[in-house]
Design a protein around this motif. Structure first.
Motif, PDB file in Angstrom:
ATOM      1  N   GLY A 116       0.827  -1.209   0.000  1.00  0.00           N
ATOM      2  CA  GLY A 116       0.000   0.000   0.000  1.00  0.00           C
ATOM      3  C   GLY A 116       0.850   1.244   0.000  1.00  0.00           C
ATOM      4  O   GLY A 116       1.859   1.333  -0.684  1.00  0.00           O
ATOM      5  N   ILE A 117       0.436   2.193   0.807  1.00  0.00           N
ATOM      6  CA  ILE A 117       1.134   3.465   0.869  1.00  0.00           C
ATOM      7  C   ILE A 117       2.278   3.405   1.888  1.00  0.00           C
ATOM      8  O   ILE A 117       2.274   2.585   2.796  1.00  0.00           O
ATOM      9  N   VAL A 118       3.226   4.297   1.707  1.00  0.00           N
ATOM     10  CA  VAL A 118       4.301   4.447   2.675  1.00  0.00           C
ATOM     11  C   VAL A 118       3.691   5.063   3.932  1.00  0.00           C
ATOM     12  O   VAL A 118       2.921   6.015   3.846  1.00  0.00           O
ATOM     13  N   SER A 119       4.017   4.511   5.077  1.00  0.00           N
ATOM     14  CA  SER A 119       3.487   5.067   6.325  1.00  0.00           C
ATOM     15  C   SER A 119       4.617   5.214   7.325  1.00  0.00           C
ATOM     16  O   SER A 119       5.083   4.243   7.903  1.00  0.00           O
ATOM     17  N   ALA A 120       5.065   6.438   7.490  1.00  0.00           N
ATOM     18  CA  ALA A 120       6.131   6.734   8.442  1.00  0.00           C
ATOM     19  C   ALA A 120       5.516   7.016   9.809  1.00  0.00           C
ATOM     20  O   ALA A 120       4.428   7.563   9.913  1.00  0.00           O
ATOM     21  N   ARG A 121       6.225   6.608  10.844  1.00  0.00           N
ATOM     22  CA  ARG A 121       5.732   6.832  12.208  1.00  0.00           C
ATOM     23  C   ARG A 121       6.912   7.048  13.140  1.00  0.00           C
ATOM     24  O   ARG A 121       8.035   6.652  12.858  1.00  0.00           O
ATOM     25  N   LYS A 122       6.614   7.642  14.250  1.00  0.00           N
ATOM     26  CA  LYS A 122       7.652   7.994  15.209  1.00  0.00           C
ATOM     27  C   LYS A 122       8.219   6.754  15.888  1.00  0.00           C
ATOM     28  O   LYS A 122       7.485   5.867  16.301  1.00  0.00           O
ATOM     29  N   HIS A 123       9.528   6.697  15.929  1.00  0.00           N
ATOM     30  CA  HIS A 123      10.268   5.668  16.673  1.00  0.00           C
ATOM     31  C   HIS A 123      10.733   6.360  17.948  1.00  0.00           C
ATOM     32  O   HIS A 123      11.551   7.274  17.913  1.00  0.00           O
ATOM     33  N   TYR A 124      10.170   5.941  19.058  1.00  0.00           N
ATOM     34  CA  TYR A 124      10.356   6.675  20.298  1.00  0.00           C
ATOM     35  C   TYR A 124      11.686   6.404  20.980  1.00  0.00           C
ATOM     36  O   TYR A 124      12.259   5.319  20.854  1.00  0.00           O
ATOM     37  N   LEU A 125      12.124   7.392  21.724  1.00  0.00           N
ATOM     38  CA  LEU A 125      13.292   7.274  22.575  1.00  0.00           C
ATOM     39  C   LEU A 125      13.111   6.058  23.472  1.00  0.00           C
ATOM     40  O   LEU A 125      12.040   5.845  24.021  1.00  0.00           O
ATOM     41  N   GLY A 126      14.125   5.237  23.583  1.00  0.00           N
ATOM     42  CA  GLY A 126      14.065   4.069  24.450  1.00  0.00           C
ATOM     43  C   GLY A 126      13.744   2.775  23.738  1.00  0.00           C
ATOM     44  O   GLY A 126      13.581   1.746  24.377  1.00  0.00           O
ATOM     45  N   SER A 127      13.649   2.798  22.403  1.00  0.00           N
ATOM     46  CA  SER A 127      13.288   1.602  21.639  1.00  0.00           C
ATOM     47  C   SER A 127      14.455   1.063  20.833  1.00  0.00           C
ATOM     48  O   SER A 127      15.338   1.804  20.419  1.00  0.00           O
ATOM     49  N   ILE A 128      14.397  -0.226  20.594  1.00  0.00           N
ATOM     50  CA  ILE A 128      15.320  -0.921  19.693  1.00  0.00           C
ATOM     51  C   ILE A 128      14.514  -1.225  18.436  1.00  0.00           C
ATOM     52  O   ILE A 128      13.295  -1.313  18.486  1.00  0.00           O
ATOM     53  N   PHE A 129      15.162  -1.398  17.295  1.00  0.00           N
ATOM     54  CA  PHE A 129      14.422  -1.593  16.053  1.00  0.00           C
ATOM     55  C   PHE A 129      14.900  -2.819  15.288  1.00  0.00           C
ATOM     56  O   PHE A 129      16.030  -3.246  15.402  1.00  0.00           O
ATOM     57  N   ASP A 130      13.989  -3.356  14.497  1.00  0.00           N
ATOM     58  CA  ASP A 130      14.176  -4.592  13.760  1.00  0.00           C
ATOM     59  C   ASP A 130      14.701  -4.317  12.350  1.00  0.00           C
ATOM     60  O   ASP A 130      14.603  -3.194  11.852  1.00  0.00           O
ATOM     61  N   SER A 131      15.183  -5.353  11.704  1.00  0.00           N
ATOM     62  CA  SER A 131      15.692  -5.220  10.342  1.00  0.00           C
ATOM     63  C   SER A 131      14.581  -4.906   9.336  1.00  0.00           C
ATOM     64  O   SER A 131      14.860  -4.359   8.272  1.00  0.00           O
ATOM     65  N   VAL A 132      13.328  -5.243   9.640  1.00  0.00           N
ATOM     66  CA  VAL A 132      12.220  -4.949   8.730  1.00  0.00           C
ATOM     67  C   VAL A 132      11.559  -3.604   9.043  1.00  0.00           C
ATOM     68  O   VAL A 132      10.528  -3.275   8.460  1.00  0.00           O
ATOM     69  N   ASN A 133      12.138  -2.856   9.956  1.00  0.00           N
ATOM     70  CA  ASN A 133      11.615  -1.554  10.342  1.00  0.00           C
ATOM     71  C   ASN A 133      12.764  -0.548  10.368  1.00  0.00           C
ATOM     72  O   ASN A 133      13.231  -0.145  11.424  1.00  0.00           O
ATOM     73  N   PRO A 134      13.271  -0.168   9.178  1.00  0.00           N
ATOM     74  CA  PRO A 134      14.379   0.794   9.169  1.00  0.00           C
ATOM     75  C   PRO A 134      13.960   2.122   9.801  1.00  0.00           C
ATOM     76  O   PRO A 134      12.787   2.470   9.822  1.00  0.00           O
ATOM     77  N   ILE A 135      14.950   2.834  10.313  1.00  0.00           N
ATOM     78  CA  ILE A 135      14.701   4.098  11.002  1.00  0.00           C
ATOM     79  C   ILE A 135      15.607   5.182  10.414  1.00  0.00           C
ATOM     80  O   ILE A 135      16.784   4.948  10.160  1.00  0.00           O
ATOM     81  N   ALA A 136      15.042   6.359  10.219  1.00  0.00           N
ATOM     82  CA  ALA A 136      15.814   7.544   9.838  1.00  0.00           C
ATOM     83  C   ALA A 136      16.055   8.350  11.106  1.00  0.00           C
ATOM     84  O   ALA A 136      15.105   8.703  11.812  1.00  0.00           O
ATOM     85  N   PHE A 137      17.319   8.610  11.396  1.00  0.00           N
ATOM     86  CA  PHE A 137      17.701   9.367  12.583  1.00  0.00           C
ATOM     87  C   PHE A 137      18.181  10.752  12.151  1.00  0.00           C
ATOM     88  O   PHE A 137      19.251  10.882  11.561  1.00  0.00           O
ATOM     89  N   PRO A 138      17.379  11.797  12.433  1.00  0.00           N
ATOM     90  CA  PRO A 138      17.781  13.151  12.034  1.00  0.00           C
ATOM     91  C   PRO A 138      19.074  13.583  12.728  1.00  0.00           C
ATOM     92  O   PRO A 138      19.299  13.247  13.895  1.00  0.00           O
ATOM     93  N   HIS A 139      19.903  14.301  11.986  1.00  0.00           N
ATOM     94  CA  HIS A 139      21.139  14.835  12.562  1.00  0.00           C
ATOM     95  C   HIS A 139      20.831  15.896  13.612  1.00  0.00           C
ATOM     96  O   HIS A 139      21.590  16.092  14.546  1.00  0.00           O
ATOM     97  N   ASP A 140      19.712  16.572  13.433  1.00  0.00           N
ATOM     98  CA  ASP A 140      19.272  17.620  14.343  1.00  0.00           C
ATOM     99  C   ASP A 140      17.863  17.257  14.814  1.00  0.00           C
ATOM    100  O   ASP A 140      16.966  17.073  13.992  1.00  0.00           O
TER     101      ASP A 140
END
Length: 167
Positions: A116-140
């Motif tokens: 379907g559509i791309v659905s971005a969501r917040k990855h909260y402080l304190g979480s670990i992430f899986d290989s099927v859930n890539p995360i973009a970490f802003p420099h700022d």
């Protein structure tokens, strides 16, 4: 302003436990006194003595927020997962603990496979992430909400279908 997403954020893939039945639980299956939800970094996670930490694994199409259903056994810096991967040659093929410097940091995640559509969501402080859930970490950190909004636009969804037209 002629910037790419790579100019404002770094994208990382997470871990693969190789045995989710053993190492993952739903948040309601674990007693709160064995869980930790607001850890800032790996050192504090280890010092906490907790066993279960939030784990973003992807999931259904949910924009902005959601799919925060799992906890991972990351007791003693993930020692049980590391031992499991190291002791079984079959698990060494798919098992991986990568990008640990980014565990517990805040970012924007999405499921790596969608019909379907791309659905971005917040990855909260304190979480670990899986290989099927890539995360973009802003420099700022001030770019976090901008990036979340941008990735949930119809323009980015259309662009993603051009770049990758299949599942």
């Amino acid at each position: 302003k002629n910037k790419s997403i790579g100019d404002i954020a770094e994208t990382k893939s997470g871990m693969s436990t190789t045995d989710n039945l053993q190492f993952l639980r739903r948040w309601y299956e674990v007693k709160n006194n064995k869980s930790e939800f607001n850890i800032e970094n790996a050192v504090k996670a280890k010092e906490s003595g907790s066993k279960w930490f939030p784990y973003n694994k992807g999931g259904l199409c949910r924009k902005w927020h959601g799919n925060h259903e799992h906890l991972v056994n990351w007791e003693n810096d993930g020692n049980d997962i590391r031992d499991c991967i190291a002791s079984d040659p079959k698990k060494q093929v798919g098992g991986r603990i990568v990008n640990e410097d980014f565990y517990f940091k805040e970012g924007i995640g999405w499921s790596d496979l969608t019909s379907g559509i791309v659905s971005a969501r917040k990855h909260y402080l304190g979480s670990i992430f899986d290989s099927v859930n890539p995360i973009a970490f802003p420099h700022d950190s001030s770019s976090l909400n901008f990036l979340l909004g941008l990735l949930n636009t119809s323009f980015v969804n259309s662009l993603s279908k051009i770049i990758n037209p299949t599942l």
